[in-house]
Motif scaffolding. Sequence first.
Motif, PDB file in Angstrom:
ATOM      1  N   LYS A   1     -24.647   3.285  16.473  1.00 15.15           N
ATOM      2  CA  LYS A   1     -26.028   3.398  16.014  1.00 15.15           C
ATOM      3  C   LYS A   1     -26.996   3.895  17.085  1.00 15.15           C
ATOM      4  CE  LYS A   1     -25.840   0.145  12.164  1.00 15.15           C
ATOM      5  NZ  LYS A   1     -26.359  -1.109  11.581  1.00 15.15           N
ATOM      6  N   PRO A   2     -27.082   3.312  18.304  1.00  8.15           N
ATOM      7  CA  PRO A   2     -28.082   3.801  19.277  1.00  8.15           C
ATOM      8  C   PRO A   2     -27.805   5.222  19.744  1.00  8.15           C
ATOM      9  CG  PRO A   2     -26.633   2.158  20.281  1.00  8.15           C
ATOM     10  CD  PRO A   2     -26.334   2.140  18.833  1.00  8.15           C
ATOM     11  N   PHE A   3     -26.532   5.554  19.923  1.00 10.82           N
ATOM     12  CA  PHE A   3     -26.203   6.904  20.395  1.00 10.82           C
ATOM     13  C   PHE A   3     -26.383   7.939  19.289  1.00 10.82           C
ATOM     14  CE2 PHE A   3     -23.672   4.000  23.075  1.00 10.82           C
ATOM     15  CZ  PHE A   3     -24.241   4.297  24.300  1.00 10.82           C
ATOM     16  N   ASP A   4     -26.164   7.524  18.030  1.00 10.37           N
ATOM     17  CA  ASP A   4     -26.450   8.452  16.929  1.00 10.37           C
ATOM     18  C   ASP A   4     -27.943   8.757  16.857  1.00 10.37           C
ATOM     19  OD1 ASP A   4     -23.817   8.601  16.275  1.00 10.37           O
ATOM     20  OD2 ASP A   4     -23.907   7.257  14.539  1.00 10.37           O
TER      21      ASP A   4
ATOM     22  N   TYR B   1     -32.370  12.626  17.734  1.00  9.36           N
ATOM     23  CA  TYR B   1     -33.587  13.020  18.473  1.00  9.36           C
ATOM     24  C   TYR B   1     -33.376  14.366  19.153  1.00  9.36           C
ATOM     25  CZ  TYR B   1     -37.221  13.062  22.027  1.00  9.36           C
ATOM     26  OH  TYR B   1     -38.256  13.433  22.843  1.00  9.36           O
ATOM     27  N   ASN B   2     -32.192  14.571  19.764  1.00  9.62           N
ATOM     28  CA  ASN B   2     -31.929  15.843  20.456  1.00  9.62           C
ATOM     29  C   ASN B   2     -31.879  17.014  19.478  1.00  9.62           C
ATOM     30  OD1 ASN B   2     -31.821  14.579  22.949  1.00  9.62           O
ATOM     31  ND2 ASN B   2     -29.592  14.259  22.860  1.00  9.62           N
TER      32      ASN B   2
ATOM     33  N   ARG C   1     -18.876  13.269  18.508  1.00  7.77           N
ATOM     34  CA  ARG C   1     -19.782  12.896  17.429  1.00  7.77           C
ATOM     35  C   ARG C   1     -20.825  13.991  17.345  1.00  7.77           C
ATOM     36  NH1 ARG C   1     -19.567   9.112  13.247  1.00  7.77           N
ATOM     37  NH2 ARG C   1     -21.594   8.086  12.948  1.00  7.77           N
ATOM     38  N   VAL C   2     -21.005  14.616  16.173  1.00  4.64           N
ATOM     39  CA  VAL C   2     -21.836  15.798  16.017  1.00  4.64           C
ATOM     40  C   VAL C   2     -23.005  15.465  15.091  1.00  4.64           C
ATOM     41  CG1 VAL C   2     -21.924  18.214  15.353  1.00  4.64           C
ATOM     42  CG2 VAL C   2     -19.801  17.255  16.287  1.00  4.64           C
TER      43      VAL C   2
ATOM     44  N   GLU D   1     -21.461  15.137  21.222  1.00  6.67           N
ATOM     45  CA  GLU D   1     -21.312  14.276  22.388  1.00  6.67           C
ATOM     46  C   GLU D   1     -19.960  13.580  22.309  1.00  6.67           C
ATOM     47  OE1 GLU D   1     -24.266  11.173  24.556  1.00  6.67           O
ATOM     48  OE2 GLU D   1     -23.641  10.632  22.531  1.00  6.67           O
ATOM     49  N   THR D   2     -19.254  13.495  23.429  1.00  3.51           N
ATOM     50  CA  THR D   2     -17.992  12.754  23.467  1.00  3.51           C
ATOM     51  C   THR D   2     -18.264  11.250  23.298  1.00  3.51           C
ATOM     52  OG1 THR D   2     -18.114  12.708  25.885  1.00  3.51           O
ATOM     53  CG2 THR D   2     -16.833  14.495  24.880  1.00  3.51           C
ATOM     54  N   LEU D   3     -17.177  10.469  23.142  1.00  5.36           N
ATOM     55  CA  LEU D   3     -17.304   9.079  22.693  1.00  5.36           C
ATOM     56  C   LEU D   3     -17.094   8.055  23.798  1.00  5.36           C
ATOM     57  CD1 LEU D   3     -15.253   9.445  19.360  1.00  5.36           C
ATOM     58  CD2 LEU D   3     -17.697   9.840  19.740  1.00  5.36           C
ATOM     59  N   GLU D   4     -17.193   8.444  25.040  1.00 10.09           N
ATOM     60  CA  GLU D   4     -16.884   7.509  26.117  1.00 10.09           C
ATOM     61  C   GLU D   4     -17.857   6.334  26.130  1.00 10.09           C
ATOM     62  OE1 GLU D   4     -14.644   5.931  29.090  1.00 10.09           O
ATOM     63  OE2 GLU D   4     -14.218   7.700  27.854  1.00 10.09           O
TER      64      GLU D   4
END
Length: 481
Positions: free
Chosen positions: A44-47, A52-53, A135-136, A157-160
Motif C-alpha cells: 500500500k505505501p509504495f503503491d 504520485y510519481n 510493480r508498475v 519499481e522492483t520489490l525489494e
Amino acid sequence: MRVFKREQRSLFGEILDWMLTPLLLLWPISLALTWLVAQGLANKPFDRALVYNVQALAQQVRMGPDQQVQFSLPQPASELLRADETDLVYYQVLGGRGEHLSGDRDLPLPKPNQVKGTSYQVHIRDDEIRGLEVRVAYTWIRLDAKGTPPALVQVAETLEKRSVLAAEIIKGVMLPQFALLPLAVLLVWLALVHGIKPLKQLEERIRERKPDDLSPLDDKAVPMEVAPLVVSVNDLLERLKDSISTQKRFLADAAHQLKTPLAGLRMQADLAQRSGSSEEDLKKSLQQIGRASVQATRTVNQLLSLARAEGGVTHLPLQSCDMAALSSDVLQDCLASAMDKGLDLGYEGVAVGTPGAQVQGNPTLLKEMVRNLVENAIHYTPSTPERQGVITVRVLVDPYSKALVMQVEDNGPGIPLPERDLVFQPFYRALGTNVDGSGLGLPIVKGIAQQHGATVSIDMAHPGQTLPGACFTLRFIDPAL
C-alpha cells in the motif's frame, strides 16, 4: 485389523491430543495468512508513491503547437525519480501513436485486455523487466478531444523494499506467537489438570469408603458430564445392596428353617440311644428321623430354588420351552404322592407341540415353578372316600390375544381374599391349616414367573361351596420372551 492397539486409553491424553492438534495445525495456516496480509500491507505505501510519481510525470506531457505530443523532464527531477538506494525504478512515456518520448524502451506495455479508462486514472499491475519482478503504475492521457490516441505514462519499481517490509511485519506478528504457543500448550495442560481434578476427588472418595458402605454417591458434587456415571454407580450399589440383603436373608432363613428339623433329628437320635429302649421305640425314632430328614431336604431344596429365583436367570441359557410338555413331566413326577393321598390328578388343555404353547425361558426354573404349584395343591387338598380331592393342571392358548395361560386348580379349602397377597411372602402360611410346610413354594412361583414375564393370580375355583378351592393362574404376557 488394527495394527496398533492401546490396552488402556488415557482420557487426559486423548483430550489433550484433540485440543493441541487443531492448535498446531492452525499455526502454519496462521503463518500463511499472515504472509498474505503482510504482502498487502507492504504494497500500500509504495503503491501510493508509484501513483504520485506517475501523476507527476503525467503533468509533464502536453500537446505541442504542431499537434505533436511533447514530454520534458528536468534533469534534477529525473535524478530524483531514480534516486532509490534499495530498488530500481524505471519509467516510460509513449506518445499516442506509440512513439517513444522518454524513459526505458523495454518496459513492458499493458496487456490488451487492460482497459485504458479515463484520462489520468492510474492503474497498477505486476510485471517483469529484465528478469526482475516489478510493480508498475501507469495511466493514459488524452490531450485533446479530436480522437487522438492517448499517451501512456508508466513507472515501475522492483520489490525489494516491499519484501523487506513484509518480512518485518511477519516478524512482528509471528515472533510473539513463537513465545505464546508454548504458553498456550502449558495453559491447556493446566486447564486439563484442573478440569479432571473432580474425577480424582471422586476416586479418592470411593477409595476411602469402608467395605460395608453401600450408600449412594453424591451426584451433585461432580460435574454434569460425570453425573450419569455416578447415577449408574449408585444404581449398581443399590442392586448390590439388594443382592447382599437377599443373601443375608437367605442365610438367616436357612438357619431358621433348618434349626427345627435338625433339632428333631438330634432329639430322635438321643431317644433312640436311651438305655432300655424297646424295638418299637427305636422303630418310631427312626421313622421320625426319616420324616425330619425328608422335611429338611425339601426345605433346603426350596431355599435353593428361592435363592435362584430371586437372584435372576440372566446368566442361565434360555430356550423354547413347551409348557404342555413341562406340565406333563411334573404330573408324572407328582402322581405317586397324589395317589398316596387318594387325589385325582389330571391335565386339561392343549397337546404337546401345539403352536403358541411355547415360552422362551429356563426349563429347570419353569418346571420348578409348576412343581411347586402342584405340590402345594397336593399338600393342602384333602381327600376322603365321601369327597375325593381333585387337582387339575391346564395349559391354554388364548385364540384372540395368543397369550399363554396356565392354571392349577383344586377343590381344597382355598385361600381367603385378605391372605392372597400374603401367601407370596416367604415363610407365610395360611391360618387354620395343619399341613407341614415351610411357606416357600408360592414365593418361588412368583419369583420365577416374574423372571419369565408372567403374572400370577389367585381365584376361587368353586365359589359358593363349602370348600371353594383355589385356582392359580399364570398368564405369560408375551410368550416369545
